[in-house]
Scaffold this active site. Structure first.
Site, mmCIF file in Angstrom:
data_model
loop_
_atom_site.group_PDB
_atom_site.id
_atom_site.type_symbol
_atom_site.label_atom_id
_atom_site.label_comp_id
_atom_site.label_asym_id
_atom_site.label_seq_id
_atom_site.Cartn_x
_atom_site.Cartn_y
_atom_site.Cartn_z
ATOM 1 N N HIS A 1 0.839 -1.224 0.000
ATOM 2 C CA HIS A 1 0.000 0.000 0.000
ATOM 3 C C HIS A 1 0.872 1.273 0.000
ATOM 4 C CE1 HIS A 1 -3.319 -2.721 1.191
ATOM 5 N NE2 HIS A 1 -2.406 -3.251 1.961
ATOM 6 N N SER B 1 14.877 20.601 -16.893
ATOM 7 C CA SER B 1 13.697 21.399 -17.174
ATOM 8 C C SER B 1 14.132 22.662 -17.894
ATOM 9 C CB SER B 1 12.995 21.748 -15.859
ATOM 10 O OG SER B 1 12.263 22.952 -16.006
ATOM 11 N N LYS C 1 16.118 20.986 -11.797
ATOM 12 C CA LYS C 1 15.379 19.746 -12.014
ATOM 13 C C LYS C 1 16.206 18.639 -12.640
ATOM 14 C CE LYS C 1 11.119 19.359 -12.089
ATOM 15 N NZ LYS C 1 10.336 18.475 -11.228
ATOM 16 N N GLU D 1 9.287 7.485 -16.955
ATOM 17 C CA GLU D 1 7.934 7.945 -17.243
ATOM 18 C C GLU D 1 7.487 7.532 -18.639
ATOM 19 O OE1 GLU D 1 8.003 11.861 -14.337
ATOM 20 O OE2 GLU D 1 8.420 12.090 -16.456
#
Ligand code: ARG
Length: 477
Positions: free
Chosen positions: A167, A288, A294, A301
């Site tokens: 979880h 970024s 970043k 992804e």
């Protein structure tokens, strides 16, 4: 694609029709923009078919030699780009027939005897896929190797622990290697699935003709053997109508996509500031355009995102197939794009994920600290009480109370003083603190498949041999 045909478009059914096709029909029908990649396989199948026609007495020795020579020449020209489909070629089969006619004149037309595009295209797609599943398997093996090498480097004494989650909450400590190997097992099943798929796909449809077989003395079994298939299709109607091999492949690819996505999701979590378990190497991270600080996990992804198109391809293919009566229907032309896209997607994602995994740096200290956090040793404490004869129900409750005590006093299980321990429960004598260590908890989980270092080492050795045999299969087929 060239915009003008060097010879007039090949019309396969010119005899029966008085007028040519409408522009809109031609534009709808054309598939050469995506099926051209079948050209090398179509040429191989054509050579096998030419030999069978020769053995059947339908081609003379000279004709066979000239046909084989022209087919070889075409293969070379296709590879170099000297021969390419034109805007007037409907599909790979018509384009290659044009190439043959250009080289041989009417002799080029002899190859169509006993064969239809229906058995041809089913054969080509099987050949293409049997070739490419081996490439996909080889890339899966590379990703597995990257994961296993990371696991091995975190098994050296002291092995790196990690918080095991259920979880997305701290559950019990595990070895980082154990978790990495869990992913290797998923990919091992993927390769096993491809190997199993290959056995069912090794059936040659060539010789089925349009649907009913042939009155010419062809030899489908000889063609099958020449093309590396295990056998010829025993039913000509099934041979041209069946696309199970395409659907099964798309399922195998989609499930690999799901596995890649789940690994990608873990990498995203691990490398977040909140987890801070690992850092992505610069070569596999993106920055970024606006935020200079970043470092994003775009590879992970994209792996996660591309699972969507693999699942979509499978869904589209199954939906296209579900209402089709036997045998060939033009709908079947829609089988190729999902298959090609699945192959392309996996061949794109797998090397990137392998590079990402092998260059990722795990933070041992942080993982070790995090492994015990969230009262992750509570189960070990309860199991200790069970070994001392306390019913598990009572043990669970006693440790539960201790957890509440720790939450209230903002401390870890091992930090509770002697008097407080017994106050929480008479079962909690001071010596129970002995099991509240991560290395102790890990070593104690020593049954088959558990996370104890010795077990994980044995697991890794077993996996290495499975992956090695898969690598041999992928290389030799
Ligand atoms: N381009 C077609 C396909 O991919 C080849 C088979 C065409 N057969 C036919 N009967 N029209 O399915």
């Amino acid at each position: 694609m060239e915009s003008e045909a060097r010879t007039p478009a090949v019309r396969l059914w010119g005899g029966r029709f008085e007028s040519g096709p409408a522009e809109a029909l031609a534009r709808l029908s054309v598939s050469v923009q995506f099926d051209w990649r079948l050209a090398p396989y179509d040429l191989l199948a054509s050579k096998a078919h030419a030999r069978v026609l020769h053995r059947a007495g339908l081609l003379s020795d000279v004709e066979l030699r000239r046909l084989l020579g022209a087919l070889d020449e075409l293969a070379v020209d296709c590879r170099s780009g000297a021969f390419r489909p034109t805007a007037a070629d409907e599909d790979v089969h018509t384009a290659l027939e044009r190439g043959l006619l250009e080289r041989l004149g009417s002799l080029g037309g002899k190859l169509r005897a006993g064969r239809s595009r229906n058995d041809q295209v089913a054969t080509d797609l099987r050949l293409y896929l049997r070739d490419h599943v081996r490439q996909v398997a080889a890339r899966l093996v590379e990703l597995q190797t990257a994961l296993m090498d990371q696991a091995a480097s975190h098994l050296t004494d002291p092995a790196t622990p990690a918080p095991g989650l259920t979880h997305t909450q701290h559950a019990q400590p595990v070895l980082l290697a154990h978790q990495l190997l869990a992913h290797v097992h998923a990919f091992a099943r993927d390769v096993a699935r491809l190997r199993d798929w290959d056995k069912r796909a090794a059936i040659s449809p060539l010789g089925a003709g349009a649907l009913a077989g042939s009155s010419l003395p062809l030899d489908p079994k000889a063609v099958a053997a020449e093309l590396g298939f295990d056998s010829a299709a025993p039913n000509s109607m099934d041979a041209v109508a069946d696309r199970d091999f395409a659907a099964e492949f798309c399922f195998a690819a989609a499930l690999s996509g799901v596995h890649l996505s789940r690994l990608g999701e873990e990498v995203v979590l691990w490398t977040s500031h909140e987890f801070g378990w690992a850092e992505i190497d610069d070569a596999y991270a993106s920055g970024s355009s606006i935020m200079p600080q970043k470092k994003n996990a775009d590879v992970a992804e994209l792996a996660r995102g591309k699972a969507g198109r693999l699942i979509g391809g499978l869904t589209g293919l199954l939906t296209m197939l579900k209402g089709l009566p036997l045998t060939y229907n033009r709908d079947l032309q829609e089988d190729k794009e999902p298959v090609f896209d699945a192959v392309d997607t996996l061949l794109l994602v797998l090397p990137a994920m392998a590079g990402l995994v092998s260059s990722m740096r795990f933070h041992r200290q942080r993982l070790s600290r995090a492994a015990a956090a969230g009262h992750a040793l509570a189960t070990d404490l309860a199991e200790l009480l069970v070994k001392r004869g306390v019913p598990f129900r009572e043990a669970h409750e006693a440790v539960g109370h201790l957890v509440i005590w720790c939450e209230v006093h903002d401390c870890e299980l091992g930090e509770v003083g002697d008097e407080d321990l017994v106050k929480v429960s008479p079962h909690l004598t001071p010596d129970v603190r002995g099991v509240l260590s991560v290395p102790g908890a890990l070593a104690a989980r020593d049954t088959y498949g558990s996370t104890a270092p010795a077990r994980v080492e044995a697991q890794l050795a077993e996996l290495r041999s499975v992956v090695q045999s898969d690598a041999v299969w992928a290389a030799t087929g």
